[in-house]
Design a protein around this motif. Structure first.
Motif: not given
Length: 199
Positions: A101-109, A174-175, A186-192
């Motif tokens: 699938k080539g997907c991942a979640v970046l852990i930012r904090g 956004p990310r 760029k606009k997608a709300l994919l940062r949580f």
């Protein structure tokens, strides 16, 4: 003692096989646990993530297909993908969904819980401690050698269910730092972001 509790309760493979967006959101509040070679434990509650949703996502490392660098992202959900940026920083990502699938979640904090003194030492006393993806990997001693590690079976690093305060809220934005991506991405709300009652 504590370690056995952590190991017993780690998140199962099925958790990581959910959609990337879902994993990015439900990881908030979960506990990232790192066991150092000398047995010391570092842990922190995940407070910020970003979803990278595969080859159709121009902000994602797999947008131009499989390469030697990103091949771990095509493995099953639950693997760790660590990449190096600017010749300086390691970034911790959790592979999501099924193979290829080539997907991942970046852990930012994360919000530090256990082993804070070691984290401070690893960061050379610099603050903030674990707020930001490069600070987090430095504090937790996560490097490229962890690329490909399996969070479901590894003794060195895993994630356990955590908790969220009743007053906490998830904010979507956004990310960050994806100026190269297509406008829609760029606009997608994919940062949580986990906002706790104390913020």
């Amino acid at each position: 003692m504590m370690m056995h509790v952590h190991l017993h309760h780690r998140l199962p493979r099925d958790f990581y096989l959910q959609t990337t967006e879902r994993v990015a959101e439900v990881l908030l509040g979960c506990l990232l646990v790192r066991v150092l070679a000398d047995g010391r434990i570092l842990s922190g509650r995940i407070s910020e993530t970003e979803a990278y949703t595969g080859e159709w996502d121009t902000a994602c490392h797999t947008s131009s297909g499989k390469t030697a660098r990103n091949r771990v992202m095509y493995g099953p959900g639950g693997l760790v993908y660590v990449y190096f940026v600017y010749g300086l920083h390691n970034m911790l990502n959790v592979v999501t969904e099924g193979e290829e699938k080539g997907c991942a979640v970046l852990i930012r904090g994360v919000i530090p819980e256990e082993g804070t003194e070691t984290m401070i030492m690893n960061r050379g006393g610099k603050m903030p401690l674990t707020d930001g993806p490069a600070r987090l990997t430095q504090a937790f001693q996560i490097t490229r050698k962890h690329n490909g590690l399996d969070l479901v079976t590894s003794q060195d690093m895993f994630i356990t269910p955590g908790y969220r305060e009743a007053s906490s809220a998830v904010i979507r934005t956004p990310r960050i730092g994806i100026d190269y991506a297509a406008e829609k991405d760029k606009k997608a709300l994919l940062r949580f972001v986990l906002r706790t009652g104390s913020d």
